[in-house]
Structure formats: structure tokens, C-alpha cells
Design an enzyme around this catalytic site. Structure first.
Site, short mmCIF file in Angstrom:
data_model
loop_
_atom_site.label_atom_id
_atom_site.label_comp_id
_atom_site.label_asym_id
_atom_site.label_seq_id
_atom_site.Cartn_x
_atom_site.Cartn_y
_atom_site.Cartn_z
N HIS A 259 -6.06 5.69 6.77
CA HIS A 259 -5.47 4.47 6.19
C HIS A 259 -4.07 4.77 5.66
O HIS A 259 -3.85 5.80 5.02
CB HIS A 259 -6.37 3.95 5.06
N THR B 144 -7.67 2.85 -3.39
CA THR B 144 -7.89 1.68 -4.25
C THR B 144 -9.04 0.79 -3.77
O THR B 144 -9.67 0.12 -4.58
CB THR B 144 -6.62 0.81 -4.35
N HIS C 183 0.80 -1.23 0.00
CA HIS C 183 0.00 0.00 0.00
C HIS C 183 0.84 1.28 0.00
O HIS C 183 0.29 2.37 0.06
CB HIS C 183 -1.09 -0.01 1.08
N CYS D 81 -9.32 -0.15 -7.29
CA CYS D 81 -8.88 -1.45 -7.82
C CYS D 81 -10.04 -2.43 -7.64
O CYS D 81 -10.69 -2.42 -6.59
CB CYS D 81 -7.65 -1.89 -7.02
N GLU E 221 -2.51 3.75 3.14
CA GLU E 221 -2.43 3.99 1.69
C GLU E 221 -2.68 5.47 1.38
O GLU E 221 -1.97 6.08 0.58
CB GLU E 221 -3.47 3.14 0.94
#
Ligand code: F3S
Length: 284
Positions: free
Chosen positions: A127, A169, A77, A197, A129
Site C-alpha cells: 500500500h 492507519t 496517504h 485511524c 501509505e
């Protein structure tokens, strides 16, 4: 008994790639100290397996200079530019296992911000990411938006400035479109890129489909893995005989006695070896 195993069970492409990069580094550099920046995946079995081969976890909020020089593998990530630079400045060699889909977002954020765009990241700001993505924005001129309320409340002083919108994502497609629509109605010059994603959604859709077709459903993953718990809930709605397993040891054979068909799926951090052990136990 018919056993149906979800094709999407277990590691996604990015996690698989990161884990095999750790294996590759162990093989290439048996004489060097190897670290992963934070646990390589949220699975204690895998982290322990690598620990036994000498791979140490570098704590995320620690000073990289306090570790003996070595190779530091970045997780799927990703990390911010500042973190990457601080690891290199401490004399370590960086091996970047950031998932290419996440790296693409880093590059989009960097390029758009260099051109002077304001950046909006849609996702969970806590998060890692998202923290990594924000760390590639030049000038740090950005905001994170996660809820409709935040989108409604967003305003920019310079209304002629171009805004590039990117997403986490793993964010939900529908929610992303809803938030972009709210932002779009504000009359700004918005360029929204859906960088979600599909791996998570595909895994959930496949799990629901299989659970609807079998007598018993087995969901394999860590008890504290939120994506495995979500899979369990999805399967349970379609198949009342759904069981959560951490390993093959948790499988009670009695639940399979009267089943003509069994479906198996697994969370994103479940190693293929554990999935295989569950399949073998079912076959026996
Ligand atoms: Fe996995 Fe990369 Fe997608 S880590 S969930 S394939 S963004």
C-alpha cells in the site's frame, strides 16, 4: 418516507482536507501549473473536475523533472522522504496534503529510527501509505508485518535492541493487537503504538447500525472502490434490500415504492455532491 443519512458517509477528514487544499491552490495560483502526485482520490469524477480546471496528475513512478515546473500537491496517504525530495529537487513547490494522522506516523518512524530503534510497521507493504512511512525510516532498518505467520517468523539478531511498532492507519484493531501480542511473547523490548485511524471503522459501524433499522439501504461509491464494496457487504448482511449506486442515475425509484425508511451511506471517496443528489432523488 424517512431518510437516514450516515454522518460518516463520504470523505474522511484527511481526504476532505486534501481535496480542499487542491481547491485552495487553484484559487491562489490561477497562473501556475498545478499537479497532484497521483490521483488526489480514487474517484474519476473528482479527478476529471480538477483536470478541467487545469490540474494535472503527475504519474507516481515518473521523473518529476520531466514536468513543467509548478506546484505539486501530495495526497492524503503521504509519500516517502525520497519522493518528496525528488519533487523539490526538480524545482517544483510541494504542498503537503498528507493527512496529519499519517504525518504523525512519518515523524514517529523518523524519530524512533534516529534514536536507533528497529521499526516494525504493521500493515500491507504494497500500500502506498506503508511505502511512504517506510521511506521516513533512517537507516532503512525495518520490516513490515501483516500476518500472524510473519509475526511468528520475525527475529532480530540483537535481542536487546528496542523495537518500535507502528500500524497502517486503516489496519484492523484486533489484528493489530494479536500481532503485537505474538511479537511481545518473543521477549524483545517492544514499544507498540496503535496508530490506526478510526474513520473507516466508525463508517462501517454506523452503516451496519443504520442498515439494521431501515427497509432499504443505499450504498454510494465507485464500483472499484474496495471500501465501498466492503460497506455494501456489511449493509447487505443487515438489510437484504441494499443497493449499490455509483451516482443518482443508478437509483431505480421503484425500489423505494414500498419503503417506509431508507438508509444512505457512502464510501470514503464519494463526493458530497453525489450523496446530495441521491438524497434529493429519494426526497422527490
Ligand atoms: Fe482518512 Fe486520515 Fe484516517 S486520510 S482514513 S482521516 S488517516
Amino acid at each position: 418516507m424517512n431518510i437516514v443519512v450516515a454522518e460518516s458517509a463520504g470523505f474522511c477528514f484527511g481526504v476532505k482536507r486534501a481535496v480542499s487544499m487542491v481547491e485552495e491552490q487553484i484559487e491562489l495560483h490561477p497562473d501556475k501549473k498545478i499537479y497532484t502526485y497521483g490521483p488526489i482520490i480514487h474517484n474519476e469524477n473528482v479527478v476529471e473536475h480538477f483536470r478541467q480546471q487545469g490540474v494535472e496528475v503527475m504519474e507516481e513512478d515518473s521523473d518529476p523533472a520531466s514536468y513543467e515546473k509548478g506546484i505539486v500537491i501530495l495526497r492524503s496517504h503521504g509519500v516517502s522522504k525520497k519522493v518528496q525530495e525528488s519533487i523539490m529537487a526538480a524545482g517544483h513547490t510541494v504542498v503537503d496534503a498528507t493527512c496529519p494522522f499519517v504525518k504523525k506516523i512519518h515523524n514517529l518512524a523518523k524519530d524512533a529510527s534516529e534514536k536507533g530503534d528497529y521499526i516494525i510497521i504493521i500493515g500491507d507493504r504494497s500500500h502506498p501509505e506503508i511505502q511512504g512511512i517506510c521511506g521516513w525510516i533512517e537507516g532503512r532498518d525495518f520490516t513490515c508485518i501483516e500476518t500472524e505467520e510473519e509475526a511468528e517468523n520475525f527475529s532480530l539478531d540483537d535481542s536487546t535492541r528496542k523495537i518500535t511498532v507502528l500500524s497502517q492507519t486503516t489496519f484492523n484493531h484486533k489484528k493489530f493487537h494479536d500481532l503485537v501480542e505474538i511479537l511481545g511473547k518473543k521477549g524483545y523490548d517492544i514499544y507498540a503504538l496503535n496508530t490506526i485511524c478510526n474513520a473507516t471503522e466508525e463508517r462501517q459501524d454506523e452503516a451496519a447500525r443504520i442498515a439494521g433499522e431501515v427497509d432499504v439501504c443505499l450504498v454510494i461509491g465507485g464500483r472499484n472502490s474496495s471500501n465501498t464494496r466492503k460497506l455494501y457487504d456489511i449493509c447487505r448482511q443487515k438489510c437484504p434490500e441494499t443497493y449499490f449506486l455509483e451516482t443518482a442515475d443508478d437509483l431505480n425509484r421503484e425500489v423505494l415504492c414500498s419503503a417506509r425508511s431508507v438508509g444512505i451511506t457512502a464510501g470514503a471517496s464519494t463526493p458530497a455532491k453525489i450523496i446530495q443528489e441521491v438524497i434529493s432523488k429519494c426526497q422527490k
